[in-house]
Design a protein around this motif. Sequence first.
Motif, PDB file in Angstrom:
ATOM      1  N   GLN A   1       3.082 -25.168  -5.707  1.00  0.00           N
ATOM      2  CA  GLN A   1       3.752 -25.917  -4.648  1.00  0.00           C
ATOM      3  C   GLN A   1       3.090 -27.271  -4.475  1.00  0.00           C
ATOM      4  O   GLN A   1       1.904 -27.457  -4.758  1.00  0.00           O
ATOM      5  CB  GLN A   1       3.706 -25.140  -3.323  1.00  0.00           C
ATOM      6  N   GLU A  47       8.476 -25.957  -4.123  1.00  0.00           N
ATOM      7  CA  GLU A  47       7.836 -24.739  -4.608  1.00  0.00           C
ATOM      8  C   GLU A  47       8.619 -24.161  -5.768  1.00  0.00           C
ATOM      9  O   GLU A  47       9.852 -24.158  -5.773  1.00  0.00           O
ATOM     10  CB  GLU A  47       7.737 -23.700  -3.498  1.00  0.00           C
ATOM     11  N   ARG A  51       3.086 -18.067   0.741  1.00  0.00           N
ATOM     12  CA  ARG A  51       3.639 -17.202  -0.294  1.00  0.00           C
ATOM     13  C   ARG A  51       2.725 -15.988  -0.449  1.00  0.00           C
ATOM     14  O   ARG A  51       1.533 -16.105  -0.705  1.00  0.00           O
ATOM     15  CB  ARG A  51       3.759 -17.973  -1.599  1.00  0.00           C
ATOM     16  N   GLY A  87       3.084 -18.989  -8.939  1.00  0.00           N
ATOM     17  CA  GLY A  87       3.674 -19.939  -8.015  1.00  0.00           C
ATOM     18  C   GLY A  87       2.918 -21.236  -7.982  1.00  0.00           C
ATOM     19  O   GLY A  87       1.700 -21.274  -8.217  1.00  0.00           O
TER      20      GLY A  87
END
Length: 830
Positions: free
Chosen positions: A348, A374, A119, A346
């Motif tokens: 994950q 995610e 990402r 973010g």
Amino acid sequence: MSSCRALMAVSALALMAAAPVCAQTANDEAIPEIVVTVQKREQKLLNVPAAVTGLSNSFLTDVGITDFAELALFVPGFEVQDQSPNNPGFVMRGVTSDSGTATAETRVSVFQDGVSISRSRGSYVELFDLERVEVAKGPQSTLFGRSALIGAVNIIQAKAKPVLDAKAAVSVGDYDFRMVDAMVNVPLGDTFAVRVAGRTKHRDGSVENLLGGEDFNGLGTDALRLSAAWTPSDALGFDLIVNTQKDSTPGTAFKSGTWNPTNPNTGAVLGDRTPFGGAALSDGFMNRDLGLERTVTGTTLLGRWVLNDAWSLSSISAHRRFSASEVFDADGMSLGLLTAAEIAKGSQWSQELRLNYDAGHAVSWFAGLSYFKEEASTAVPLQFDERAAGLFLANALNRPTPQSLPVLQATANAAFGPLAPYLNTAHREVSTTFGETKSVDAYADATWRVTPKFELSAGIRYTQDDKTSGYAASVESPSVLAAASQLSPAISAQVNQLATQYFMQTGTAPSQALIGQWTAAVTQAAVAGLPPVGIFKQPTPGNGNVVSRDFSDDGVTYRLVGRYLFSDTVNGYVSVARGRQPKVLSGDSGATPLAQPTFTEAAAETVDSLELGLKTRLLGGRLSWDTAVYGYKYENFQTQVATSTGGLITVSAGEADAYGLETQAYYRLTPGADIFATYAYNHARFGNGLYKGNRFRLSPDHSVSLGGRFKFHTEALRFWVTPTYTWQSEVFFENDNDLAKFQTAVPNLRPVGDTVQDEKQKAYGLLNLRLGFAPKKAPQGTSWSVEVFADNLTDEAYIKDAGNTGDNLGVATFIAGEPRMVGVTVRVNY
């Protein structure tokens, strides 16, 4: 440089490298053999039938590589643009992966010990205390999984070991550069060890802030890693690795190519419009100065269980999180026309299990399952000074020297009349993309040794995604500027009606003072009744409600490879492979306030490749020379385009083709003298659709690196010299190649078309030099060294990005590359 001349230069280098060979003896030392795990097992680089570059930690240290941008200079076919740690661009064989939206997929995967960190806003991490770095080029979806459409980078971090070890390095240099690396490894019994490593790296900006405050384009990073290893037996082992990195950098110098840097209060010109001079940028907002604040953390547990001589089981469990907030001046001038921020978050979770089988027979294989989840969001707040924005959209903001703030106010008063008092000097709109992915992969890969000299490998991977794309937009206060065209006629009509009624009632014309009172009252009532209308981003229902769409995607990737051993030191291979990037759903604001957002689907992108390669280890192991030629065919090539509302969405740009050549050579002249070289030729062009015939962005046709490591000594001291030179041909910074036909005027967005093709960097080269010495005999158990370094020794002026957000408005901005920097490093090892 033409492709023929570049090829001749590389051939000449190879001949020069080979010339002294006959004078060497058979006892000369061979170059170190790199062992990589690209095919999910330990193999010498020579035996891997793919274009792979493996760089050891000693090479990284000797050449002075500390980040991805420096790493890419010595990997053919790989480019990295480091606009900031929050906004990197990874380019593999001409294809760029850099989108920051939460719904986008990446094409170039970045891994830490097999864990995807791809990402964009969390992928640019510091390179310190490593075992090696492996860069695999070409479609690697079968081996590496999601988002390895055209290549993968795997960072292999140093693990805790059952030995006592410690080292430190302190560097200082120009622009108040200071960097400290340190590592301590401690065994705690026969089966357990811990390792702590860290880096702090800071540097003042290299672009002067003409309005005072911190200079631009500086560095500010602190990283820490804790690892622990437990090996209860020779057959069972676990590694726990915890990483954290904190970035706090000054603002990026988005230098305008349209506006002179000025003092906003007086209008005095302070500099020029070149990317390399000082910048006068508007202040930050959201109680933040310009710059980046980012935190990245990750925890990985690696497990390996050797069941017997043939079978082994591996496990990779990981959790990762990042949070980044960057404020930047998008238009590149001191007036607050447009200041922006990006707030990305973010997290994950991933789990992979893999079973390997190799009993030394004709067939070996591995197979595995992985789960990936995610959640990500990217918010983009925009702040406008409606006085400057209104004059800009009316093409009344002076070029190249904009009005000072007092003149700006007076001009706005005259231009907007009764609406002028209601223009917001800090109008804000926020758009946010949301993405959630749940993915399951199943893969298998087998190698069949058909004969002692010939083997076939085949692999397949099935990926199934369940995804959600969401979009929301909000407006803090109604924009009078956005509604001016509708309000002004309505106000005039209402005032005229009042005047008519007054005349009919009194028989006399109203006074100017009375008309002014009516105008003010009508204007105030009209503004109070405005919906939350924005200049670029119209709010979603409820002025900020999230609207989402669920969708799924699945696909198959594969590879088929044949390898032939001409001898123990010469291997050839041919491979056919497919890479795939999942389909993408992009959200954007509707045309009117509180309308439902629009979602645009870009079909899954696929690439089919053919690659032929030759790998050699010659001259008694002193020469390593690998070469690959390749061709690609892309379908539904995904690219980002700006919308009429100032947003970015992913669309299909049609078909695209690429072909090229990569070669890398490492030659040991003598045990104390090594030279190395790389060359890449990549011809990447759009075949049809939106950008037919254009070059891929950030993709030079040619790139070269040359270097050497030369060591000699006296009775008391050891010395070394490490010169390197890297060169690349012309690059464009956008897929539209800054062509005028894509830069035409657009009402309410870009009042003036951009007809100058200047958003590119011409061919340039960088020369670096490192000189060091150390005592030939150090005290028992310790050693030290001193090294002087000079990066960009010739002070080459170049830009590393152009266009940017301002380009959507027709006022492109430019980011200067780093100037010459000189410093010294002191190392101590225990």
